[in-house]
Design an enzyme around this catalytic site. Structure first.
Site, short mmCIF file in Angstrom:
data_model
loop_
_atom_site.label_atom_id
_atom_site.label_comp_id
_atom_site.label_asym_id
_atom_site.label_seq_id
_atom_site.Cartn_x
_atom_site.Cartn_y
_atom_site.Cartn_z
N HIS A 358 0.86 -1.17 -0.05
CA HIS A 358 0.13 -0.21 0.09
C HIS A 358 0.91 1.09 0.03
O HIS A 358 1.70 1.30 0.88
CB HIS A 358 -0.99 0.09 1.34
CG HIS A 358 -1.87 -1.10 1.17
ND1 HIS A 358 -2.21 -1.61 2.55
CD2 HIS A 358 -2.56 -1.77 0.21
CE1 HIS A 358 -3.23 -2.81 2.10
NE2 HIS A 358 -3.29 -2.78 0.80
N GLU A 361 1.67 3.53 2.84
CA GLU A 361 2.14 3.00 4.37
C GLU A 361 3.46 2.99 4.09
O GLU A 361 4.11 2.08 3.83
CB GLU A 361 1.45 1.49 4.50
CG GLU A 361 -0.11 1.89 4.68
CD GLU A 361 -0.91 0.39 4.76
OE1 GLU A 361 -0.08 -0.70 4.88
OE2 GLU A 361 -1.91 0.41 4.79
N HIS A 496 3.17 -3.45 6.49
CA HIS A 496 2.28 -2.46 6.26
C HIS A 496 2.45 -1.42 7.49
O HIS A 496 3.24 -1.41 8.45
CB HIS A 496 0.93 -3.35 6.37
CG HIS A 496 0.68 -4.02 5.28
ND1 HIS A 496 -0.49 -3.89 4.42
CD2 HIS A 496 1.04 -5.18 4.65
CE1 HIS A 496 -0.41 -4.53 3.38
NE2 HIS A 496 0.64 -5.56 3.74
N GLU A 589 1.95 -4.88 10.96
CA GLU A 589 1.74 -3.71 11.03
C GLU A 589 2.32 -2.81 11.99
O GLU A 589 2.56 -3.07 13.01
CB GLU A 589 0.08 -3.50 11.31
CG GLU A 589 -0.89 -4.50 10.58
CD GLU A 589 -1.10 -3.60 9.33
OE1 GLU A 589 -0.89 -2.33 9.26
OE2 GLU A 589 -2.00 -4.11 8.60
#
Length: 732
Positions: A358, A361, A496, A589
């Site tokens: 993404h 990110e 991410h 994350e």
């Protein structure tokens, strides 16, 4: 459950003003409009003092003021709003606005001072106050830029700060903790699936003691400046102050807001530290890194330059290669690091990190650029840990899988990119939903009792629809799939941002259309181990004093979660990697802030440095070996390694070597290959550093020997020929 939430909301105390703070500062009152009808798109209505302009056909037409700063001259422009508009309601005419303008989407606006840290959680909840709050879930601690709400409004994790409807003079206050030079404010509306709430203008006040306040004033009029705010809930709007102010406290005072909505906002404060000559305030603990690395955000050109510099500094352990191009033609560069770059060494596992799937990110991208610098520097220094890593495995670092999306986010800037801009590739494809769904055919075959005897439990083929020329498959996705097939990866992590948690496969729920459901793989113990290793080594995840990022507290489960039990993701790279290759992959994350300011990169590197190294070292966990032919002693490619009790097999690489990640224990392992007799042996995995060697020697079957003789044109021995003739006669 609902009763508990309602009770909590009812008894949550409203946060009152600081001691001595005036309730009416003379800045005027903004009256909220009527309640919005749920599900409708609200319109802005005008007060009698500001009637809408009449068009020739009798309809009203709204205009939105946009300020563009050019050489300190304020240019007032008008443009038609795309929604169904009528002008803004206000209890009094707006004061002449400040020269601080909203962001022109076509220009990159510099933010001056770095963020104070509302979004990144550096500012604690205790330093956020407000005049009132509708509920605990809409308290001032939720007024952080880009904070995300849960699916249900009214719970403990709503999407912003909202003042009570009867609060006629609402304010939102931030305590910087010490004297600070405030230079600007960024605001958003409330994040909600069900409501529309945002502030359309506000004033700003400052204080050193939270009792005496002064306002930001307009240079031309000398009056309190009124700053234009938001016209939708998600787009961040930056206002630079006419003149920076040194103070400890800053207040935002909403003046107008959406008709039918409430004064709700999310904010970030831009502030530069100032010296305290009297040492009256405790200094914040020093944060950062002592590593001599390049701590800044790198666009495509700068990234390519940095990777080349690392390669030139460490030519003997690095190689740069491209696995393909993005939709816009930007190359997907990979940095390979090993003592023998460019070749697969027998018995040496291949590992990878992928970032930037993404584009918005951005932290993962910078962490991989920092990691390659660190490995190079430490190898030259003789760091034994790094030297061993590079001598025992081949590391592949892909810092930007979606360079097109990143360039969009980078152009907007770390604080102004919002939550989603730049996430998708240039075709508006979410790359983490773009891999082939291999879960569904596997589960259907399992339900029919076909696995593993008819349908394999590993290396599932691509579905026919996915290989068609008109299939909606991004070029970035195709490039990564080819890369996976070309290199026998064993271990991977997909980096991410936007949360602090490690998620592991399966990412897709087994029950069709279920939003979330625990869906473990046959290797659940291994995936939980891998996830715990990273989470347990990450400094931010292990900080027990930190608050949750958004709407879930992952710390209660050790900061790990099964991906499907979080939210279903069909077509994820993690699931595809597990079902189509030998590679075990998790998603990390990394931070609450998807695109942290570059002054936060040193601390983010320290948060993740040991975790990045420790995770790579887990490739030693389990068993490894070579499957060889008894006669030739050559390795057998594509031999299947099956572990009793685990319904997922792996295969050998082209040299016959394999790696099978396992947690400590005793296992019965079987090696099989077409044309060979299978061999089973016991392999023990201990807690000591491995992997445990588990080699196999396979003997050809008579049928395979015959095939090879006939293929080589050799004559069949007389006894074997007579035996074959008898077998043919029996069939006749």
């Amino acid at each position: 459950m609902w009763g508990l939430l309602l009770a909590l909301a009812a008894f949550a105390p409203a946060v009152g003003p600081a001691l001595g703070a005036p309730r009416n500062s003379g800045l005027g009152l903004a009256q909220p409009g009527t309640t919005k009808v749920p599900g409708s798109i609200p319109a802005l209505h005008s007060s009698p003092a500001q009637p809408p302009a009449e068009t020739p056909n009798g309809t009203s037409e709204q205009h939105v003021r946009i300020r563009v700063i050019k050489k300190k001259k304020v240019i007032m422009k008008k443009r038609k709003k795309l929604t169904r508009p009528t002008p803004l309601v206000t209890a009094r005419p707006l004061v002449t606005p400040t020269p601080a303008g909203t962001l022109n989407p076509t220009e990159k606006q510099e933010t001056g001072c770095p963020p104070l840290g509302l979004e990144s959680l550096r500012v604690s909840d205790s330093r956020l106050e407000a005049s009132s709050s509708q509920s605990f879930g809409l308290g001032p601690h939720r007024g952080r830029l880009n904070i995300q709400s849960g699916l249900e409004d009214g719970d403990l994790y709503d999407g912003g700060w909202c003042a009570e409807e009867q609060d006629t003079d609402p304010w939102f206050q931030v305590d910087a903790g010490h004297p600070t030079r405030f230079s600007g404010v960024i605001t958003q509306g409330r994040n909600s699936v069900w409501r529309y709430d945002w502030v359309t203008s506000y004033k700003v006040q400052f204080s050193n003691d939270s009792r005496t306040w002064w306002g930001s004033r307009n240079h031309s009029s000398g009056m309190d400046a009124v700053f234009p705010a938001n016209s939708d809930p998600e787009t961040p709007v930056l206002n630079l102050l006419p003149e920076p102010q040194v103070a400890r406290f800053i207040r935002l005072l909403p003046q107008t807001w959406l008709q039918g909505g409430a004064p709700c906002l999310r904010a970030e404060i831009l502030a530069c530290p100032v010296s305290d000559p009297n040492d009256l305030f405790l200094e914040a603990p020093a944060s950062g890194s002592s590593d001599p690395l390049d701590f800044q955000h790198h666009n495509y050109k700068a990234m390519r330059k940095l990777m080349k510099q690392v390669q030139e500094q460490c030519p003997n352990i690095t190689r740069i290669y491209s696995i393909g191009k993005s939709y816009q033609g930007l190359k997907l560069y990979v940095m390979e690091m090993s003592d023998q770059p460019g070749e697969h060494e027998l018995g040496e596992p291949e590992v990878r990190y992928v970032a930037g799937m993404h584009g918005n990110e951005a932290l993962g991208r910078e962490l991989l650029l920092l990691l390659m610098q660190f490995l190079c520097h430490e190898f030259l220094r003789g760091n034994p840990r790094v030297t061993r890593l590079l001598s025992e495995m081949r590391i592949h670092l892909l810092p930007s899988m979606n360079p097109d999306g990143y360039e969009i986010a980078y152009h907007r800037g770390s604080e102004l990119v919002g939550w989603a801009e730049g996430r998708w590739n240039n075709q508006s494809i979410d790359l983490n939903h773009n891999f082939a769904d291999l879960n569904t055919p596997l589960w259907e075959a399992q339900d029919d009792g076909k696995v593993p005897h008819i349908v394999p439990n590993h290396h599932l083929p691509l579905p026919t629809y996915y290989t068609l020329p008109n299939a909606t498959v991004a070029p970035e996705t195709r490039a990564v799939i080819k890369w996976m097939k070309r290199i026998p990866f064993v271990l991977s992590a997909n980096l991410h941002g936007g949360e602090l948690v490690v998620s592991y496969p399966f990412d897709m729920t087994r029950t069709p259309w279920a939003a979330r459901e625990l869906t473990p793989t046959p290797d659940d113990a291994v995936f939980r181990w891998l996830s715990t290793v990273y989470a347990g080594s990450n400094l931010a995840m292990q900080d027990t004093s930190r608050r949750p990022c958004h709407s879930q507290d992952f710390s209660v489960h050790g900061n790990i979660i099964n991906g499907a039990d979080w939210h279903t993701v069909p077509g994820s790279m993690n699931d595809f990697s597990y079902l189509h290759t030998n590679c075990f992959e998790v998603t990390v994350e990394l931070s609450c802030d998807k695109f942290p300011h570059e002054n936060e990169l040193p601390q983010e590197w320290e948060n993740n440095k040991d975790a990045l190294l420790t995770y790579l070292e887990q490739v030693r966990m389990g068993i490894a070996g070579v499957v060889r032919d008894k006669d030739t002693e050559l390795g057998i490619a594509d031999a299947v390694i099956a572990v009793d009790g685990i319904n997922h097999d792996v295969t050998t690489a082209w040299g016959g070597d394999y790696w099978r990640l396992l947690t400590p224990g005793d296992y019965m392992v079987t090696a099989s290959a077409e044309g060979y007799h299978s061999v089973t042996r016991n392999c023990r995995v201990t807690f000591e550093e491995g992997p445990f060697p588990c080699n196999f020697v396979l003997t050809k079957t008579p049928k395979q020997r015959l095939r090879e003789l006939l293929a080589a044109g050799a004559k069949v021995p007389p006894d074997l020929r007579r035996r074959l003739e008898r077998l043919r006669g029996q069939k006749d």
